[in-house]
Design a protein around this motif. Sequence first.
Motif, PDB file in Angstrom:
ATOM      1  N   THR A   8       0.848  -1.194   0.000  1.00 42.86           N
ATOM      2  CA  THR A   8       0.000   0.000   0.000  1.00 42.86           C
ATOM      3  C   THR A   8       0.886   1.248   0.000  1.00 42.86           C
ATOM      4  N   LEU A  62      -7.483   5.357   1.498  1.00 39.60           N
ATOM      5  CA  LEU A  62      -7.505   4.531   2.706  1.00 39.60           C
ATOM      6  C   LEU A  62      -8.106   5.229   3.916  1.00 39.60           C
ATOM      7  N   SER A  63      -8.422   6.518   3.785  1.00 40.69           N
ATOM      8  CA  SER A  63      -9.097   7.191   4.904  1.00 40.69           C
ATOM      9  C   SER A  63     -10.591   6.877   4.912  1.00 40.69           C
ATOM     10  N   GLN A  65     -13.314   3.958   4.847  1.00 37.28           N
ATOM     11  CA  GLN A  65     -13.384   2.520   5.079  1.00 37.28           C
ATOM     12  C   GLN A  65     -14.084   1.766   3.945  1.00 37.28           C
ATOM     13  N   VAL A  68     -11.537   1.041   1.445  1.00 36.22           N
ATOM     14  CA  VAL A  68     -10.625  -0.001   1.919  1.00 36.22           C
ATOM     15  C   VAL A  68     -11.240  -1.371   1.646  1.00 36.22           C
ATOM     16  N   ASN A  87       1.542  -3.177   4.738  1.00 37.73           N
ATOM     17  CA  ASN A  87       0.759  -1.983   5.061  1.00 37.73           C
ATOM     18  C   ASN A  87       1.728  -0.814   5.223  1.00 37.73           C
ATOM     19  N   VAL A 109      -5.990   6.523   8.473  1.00 33.12           N
ATOM     20  CA  VAL A 109      -5.080   5.920   7.492  1.00 33.12           C
ATOM     21  C   VAL A 109      -4.020   5.064   8.165  1.00 33.12           C
ATOM     22  N   ALA A 113      -6.901   1.722   8.722  1.00 32.30           N
ATOM     23  CA  ALA A 113      -6.785   1.075   7.415  1.00 32.30           C
ATOM     24  C   ALA A 113      -5.946  -0.200   7.519  1.00 32.30           C
ATOM     25  N   LEU A 117      -7.553  -3.767   6.600  1.00 28.51           N
ATOM     26  CA  LEU A 117      -6.970  -4.564   5.523  1.00 28.51           C
ATOM     27  C   LEU A 117      -6.537  -5.938   6.026  1.00 28.51           C
ATOM     28  N   THR A 268     -14.411  -0.172  12.779  1.00 30.67           N
ATOM     29  CA  THR A 268     -14.471  -0.731  11.420  1.00 30.67           C
ATOM     30  C   THR A 268     -15.628  -1.702  11.236  1.00 30.67           C
TER      31      THR A 268
END
Length: 281
Positions: A8, A62-63, A65, A68, A87, A109, A113, A117, A268
């Motif tokens: 990433t 990536l900020s 969700q 993501v 990452n 992020v 993230a 991930l 999340t």
Amino acid sequence: MEQTILVTGSTDGIGKVTARALSRQGHRVLLHGRDPGKGRRVLAELEAATGSDRLDLFIADLSVQERVRDLAEEIAGAYDRLDVLINNAGVFMPEREVAPGGIETTFAVNFLAQFLLAHEFLPLLARSAPARIVNVASIAHRSVRSIDWENLPGFPDYDAYDAYAVSKVGVVAFTARLARELEGTGVTANSLHPGVIETKLLRAYTHGRDGGAPPKKGAEAEVHLALSPDAGKTSGGYFEESRWTRPSSLALDPVIQERFWEMGSSLTGAARWADPKAYAR
């Protein structure tokens, strides 16, 4: 043996050099960036520099969700394995910005993230085992003496360096907790400080002043954790450059680790981690 590796934040800085190094070694490298135009330029540049036809590009902010999750779904739909998740993406925000859900962007992020991930790619990683998760942290985590949980995740009382450092405590603490979750699956999780490197992030911190080692130095640390046999025997570790070392006592505290784990799960929606052993071949 060729591996499939996602890096990433690989259209700039350490991530870009890491992707180039891995591609030159013959691996299939999945690039990620936020800007489509820049991503296409970097993809073409790396293809020309490495001669590889095993590079692919994915775009996601990536900020956010939802983006993501879209990224993970797109990659899982395109590839039947993922051997290493690096990452690498991270930000330093001189001024407070808020991502969707009222979450401060640095925290969204740098910590959330990575958390999301790892969760979303767990089935693919477990099916590809032995596999690795490499989470980029920072030596800045050592500067944090306590966590003001009331200030998370929106950081209404905002200090740019504090927000960055706290996010990196979260990375180190979460990675140690994740490693325990992954025991017996063949998937390892480690975090690292790649060094003080001349990057866009560092320039944001130093207000544009140059400094730090070249990105190649940080890339060497990421490649080491991604591929070296020795690093593959470790899980839950923290590395400074390519050397295993103890992180801060705060990041090692099981209570802190659990608190970040619970916060990541809650924010999340990844409250239930499926048993990764169920995905093993």
